[in-house]
Design a protein around this motif. Structure first.
Motif, PDB file in Angstrom:
ATOM      1  N   GLY A 208       0.780  -1.377  -0.001  1.00  0.00           N
ATOM      2  CA  GLY A 208       0.041  -0.188   0.051  1.00  0.00           C
ATOM      3  C   GLY A 208       0.849   1.231   0.094  1.00  0.00           C
ATOM      4  N   THR A 209       0.199   2.605   0.040  1.00  0.00           N
ATOM      5  CA  THR A 209       0.930   3.578  -0.155  1.00  0.00           C
ATOM      6  C   THR A 209       1.108   4.685   1.145  1.00  0.00           C
ATOM      7  OG1 THR A 209      -1.227   4.765  -1.116  1.00  0.00           O
ATOM      8  CG2 THR A 209       0.540   3.665  -2.657  1.00  0.00           C
ATOM      9  N   TYR A 210       0.210   4.222   2.043  1.00  0.00           N
ATOM     10  CA  TYR A 210       0.119   4.852   3.601  1.00  0.00           C
ATOM     11  C   TYR A 210      -0.051   3.953   4.549  1.00  0.00           C
ATOM     12  CZ  TYR A 210      -4.898   4.189   2.652  1.00  0.00           C
ATOM     13  OH  TYR A 210      -6.062   3.232   2.653  1.00  0.00           O
ATOM     14  N   VAL A 211       0.225   4.994   5.702  1.00  0.00           N
ATOM     15  CA  VAL A 211      -0.192   4.582   6.935  1.00  0.00           C
ATOM     16  C   VAL A 211      -1.398   4.896   7.583  1.00  0.00           C
ATOM     17  CG1 VAL A 211       0.645   4.104   9.385  1.00  0.00           C
ATOM     18  CG2 VAL A 211       2.416   4.308   7.430  1.00  0.00           C
ATOM     19  N   ARG A 236       8.803  13.094  11.826  1.00  0.00           N
ATOM     20  CA  ARG A 236       9.788  12.879  11.503  1.00  0.00           C
ATOM     21  C   ARG A 236       9.968  12.004  10.391  1.00  0.00           C
ATOM     22  NH1 ARG A 236      12.620  12.194  17.840  1.00  0.00           N
ATOM     23  NH2 ARG A 236      11.173  13.841  18.652  1.00  0.00           N
ATOM     24  N   LEU A 237       9.042  11.406   9.764  1.00  0.00           N
ATOM     25  CA  LEU A 237       9.013  10.620   8.590  1.00  0.00           C
ATOM     26  C   LEU A 237       8.616  11.528   7.494  1.00  0.00           C
ATOM     27  CD1 LEU A 237       7.925   7.322  10.329  1.00  0.00           C
ATOM     28  CD2 LEU A 237      10.433   7.861   9.789  1.00  0.00           C
ATOM     29  N   ASP A 238       8.970  10.819   6.312  1.00  0.00           N
ATOM     30  CA  ASP A 238       8.425  11.313   4.964  1.00  0.00           C
ATOM     31  C   ASP A 238       7.564  10.108   4.394  1.00  0.00           C
ATOM     32  OD1 ASP A 238       7.957  12.919   2.791  1.00  0.00           O
ATOM     33  OD2 ASP A 238       9.690  12.230   1.587  1.00  0.00           O
ATOM     34  N   VAL A 239       6.482   9.749   5.113  1.00  0.00           N
ATOM     35  CA  VAL A 239       5.637   8.787   4.638  1.00  0.00           C
ATOM     36  C   VAL A 239       4.123   9.305   4.786  1.00  0.00           C
ATOM     37  CG1 VAL A 239       4.825   6.576   5.321  1.00  0.00           C
ATOM     38  CG2 VAL A 239       7.310   7.065   5.750  1.00  0.00           C
ATOM     39  N   PRO A 240       3.172   8.963   3.759  1.00  0.00           N
ATOM     40  CA  PRO A 240       2.072   9.461   3.890  1.00  0.00           C
ATOM     41  C   PRO A 240       1.286   8.761   5.145  1.00  0.00           C
ATOM     42  CG  PRO A 240       2.693   8.816   1.658  1.00  0.00           C
ATOM     43  CD  PRO A 240       3.600   8.286   2.441  1.00  0.00           C
ATOM     44  N   GLN A 341       8.680  -1.008   3.010  1.00  0.00           N
ATOM     45  CA  GLN A 341       9.468  -1.758   1.909  1.00  0.00           C
ATOM     46  C   GLN A 341       9.009  -3.130   1.918  1.00  0.00           C
ATOM     47  OE1 GLN A 341      11.133   0.530   0.063  1.00  0.00           O
ATOM     48  NE2 GLN A 341      10.488   2.021   1.343  1.00  0.00           N
ATOM     49  N   GLU A 342       8.295  -3.760   2.569  1.00  0.00           N
ATOM     50  CA  GLU A 342       7.997  -4.999   2.568  1.00  0.00           C
ATOM     51  C   GLU A 342       6.790  -5.495   2.052  1.00  0.00           C
ATOM     52  OE1 GLU A 342       8.033  -8.719   5.864  1.00  0.00           O
ATOM     53  OE2 GLU A 342       8.604  -6.625   6.582  1.00  0.00           O
ATOM     54  N   ASN A 343       6.834  -6.274   1.324  1.00  0.00           N
ATOM     55  CA  ASN A 343       5.544  -6.989   0.554  1.00  0.00           C
ATOM     56  C   ASN A 343       4.595  -7.853   1.649  1.00  0.00           C
ATOM     57  OD1 ASN A 343       3.960  -7.500  -2.063  1.00  0.00           O
ATOM     58  ND2 ASN A 343       4.526  -9.669  -1.689  1.00  0.00           N
ATOM     59  N   PHE A 344       3.247  -7.581   1.517  1.00  0.00           N
ATOM     60  CA  PHE A 344       2.552  -8.246   2.354  1.00  0.00           C
ATOM     61  C   PHE A 344       1.941  -9.428   1.423  1.00  0.00           C
ATOM     62  CE2 PHE A 344      -1.439  -9.238   4.725  1.00  0.00           C
ATOM     63  CZ  PHE A 344      -1.018  -9.417   5.970  1.00  0.00           C
ATOM     64  N   SER A 345       2.310 -10.539   1.928  1.00  0.00           N
ATOM     65  CA  SER A 345       2.244 -11.687   1.012  1.00  0.00           C
ATOM     66  C   SER A 345       1.058 -12.876   1.474  1.00  0.00           C
ATOM     67  CB  SER A 345       3.620 -12.703   1.422  1.00  0.00           C
ATOM     68  OG  SER A 345       3.665 -13.238   2.548  1.00  0.00           O
ATOM     69  N   GLN A 346       0.898 -13.874   0.471  1.00  0.00           N
ATOM     70  CA  GLN A 346      -0.322 -14.545   0.654  1.00  0.00           C
ATOM     71  C   GLN A 346       0.205 -15.549   2.076  1.00  0.00           C
ATOM     72  OE1 GLN A 346      -3.207 -14.962  -0.902  1.00  0.00           O
ATOM     73  NE2 GLN A 346      -3.508 -16.233   0.804  1.00  0.00           N
TER      74      GLN A 346
END
Length: 378
Positions: A208-211, A236-240, A341-346
């Motif tokens: 996904g693209t955001y928290v 302190r983070l550059d994360v949506p 950076q981690e893929n959420f997997s099956q």
């Protein structure tokens, strides 16, 4: 399976539709699950701000509404405000017309519990959390003088009033730790897991693209958690980062507007929340009050990808193994950067399949049926 002739009165502290915050989520999906296995539900709701809900009628043989009194009228009473304000004479009249079991939802609804006419009835009390501890924690964190005074006074009254639990034939606790604690005091407590409405794991694979943080933002503990995340993590983070919830305060709006990567979504409906939870890469859900079990976390585990929490959120819930746990703000920032950076997997979705049996609405509804059957009048 329940008999078609099995009836149950449910006394709810609020109108349990739409199921958009913790307590009413549990009530609504309990009603729905009991209806599905044949229980005839007579629902009684205290109304104060949420409208009457025609949707409830499809699950109940009758829905009756009672106006909640102004809390301040009970200031001279020795009962807690949340109890005194739910004193309805008409409810007593209606309940005396038959001998069906009664499920009181929360300490809020127990004004009638000590009454003589209930002595030979099966009276069950659902404890959504430790109300005295909840109000004490609110008092500690509240900044406004009058709100602080109110929360502390309510804590004091609840602590004394809790003895009313001895009149309940069965106390139904929402967490194992609270079951153990109330059993030491009253010996009638049983564990009844939370009702949440989920029947399958709907988590999406991928990134996904955001928290997301979501909750009822007019509740001070949720506002505190949102402000904590803004000031200590996402500043302190550059994360949506998206915050979604009912009635955000001016203070929260101001704090959110200061950070470019933050979006505040006020008063979202249930579909919007469900979509936000599903599409988020991380559902971040810290709490600073260790009471009950947070239904929004359970919903995020059924619908969302990664769930990042602090230890208080999952303590003694059985949900620890499904979450990423951060001890403090620094660790939370680090975990956000790693997880984004981690893929959420099956495989990760498959690991949550045990939730379907550990937290099953149908299974918990069957527990209520068994309790009702074991207390049938002779």
């Amino acid at each position: 399976m329940a008999s078609s002739e099995m009836h149950l009165h449910i006394v709810a502290f609020d109108v349990p539709y739409p199921p958009d915050y913790g307590g009413v989520i549990d009530v609504f999906y309990k009603i729905k699950a009991l209806h599905a296995i044949g229980v005839k539900i007579h629902l009684h709701c205290f109304i104060y701000g949420r409208p009457k809900a025609q949707e409830l009628e499809q699950y109940c043989v009758g829905v009756t509404y009672y106006k909640r009194a102004n809390m301040w009228k009970g200031f001279l009473s020795d009962k807690p405000f949340i109890v005194q304000s739910r004193n309805a004479k008409q409810l007593e009249v209606v309940l005396m017309q038959d001998n069906y079991p009664i499920l009181f939802e929360g300490l809020h609804c127990t004004y009638l519990l000590p009454y003589q006419f209930l002595t030979k009835r099966l009276s069950m009390l659902r404890m959504h959390n430790d109300e005295a501890k909840y109000y004490f924690d609110l008092a500690k964190r509240e900044k406004g003088f009058f709100n602080k005074l109110y929360f502390y006074e309510e804590y004091r009254r609840l602590l004394r009033y809790e003895q009313v639990l001895k009149f309940a034939k069965i106390i139904l606790c929402i967490s194992q730790s609270e079951t153990e604690r109330y059993n030491k005091k009253f010996s009638t407590a049983k564990y009844l897991g939370p009702f949440h409405g989920n029947t399958e794991i709907k988590s999406l694979i991928g990134i996904g693209t955001y928290v997301l943080y979501h909750g009822n933002l007019e509740v001070s503990e949720n506002e505190e958690a949102a402000l904590y995340l803004l000031e200590n993590v996402f500043s302190r983070l550059d994360v949506p980062f998206i915050i979604a919830g009912n009635k955000p305060t001016a203070r929260l709006k101001y704090a959110a507007n200061k950070i470019q990567t933050v979006t505040l979504i006020p008063d979202p409906d249930k579909n919007t929340i469900d979509n936000l939870v599903s599409e988020a890469h991380i559902n971040i859900l810290p709490t600073f009050q260790n009471t009950g079990i947070k239904l929004k976390l359970l919903n995020a585990l059924y619908r969302g990808r990664f769930c990042l929490v602090n230890s208080v959120m999952v303590s003694n819930t059985g949900l620890e193994k499904y979450c990423v746990i951060a001890a403090d703000a620094e660790q939370m920032r680090n975990e956000v950067l790693v997880l984004m950076q981690e893929n959420f997997s099956q495989e990760m979705i498959n690991a949550r399949k045990n939730l379907l049996t550990e937290f099953s609405d149908n299974h918990e509804a069957e527990k209520i049926i068994l309790l009702m059957q074991s207390h049938l009048p002779e």
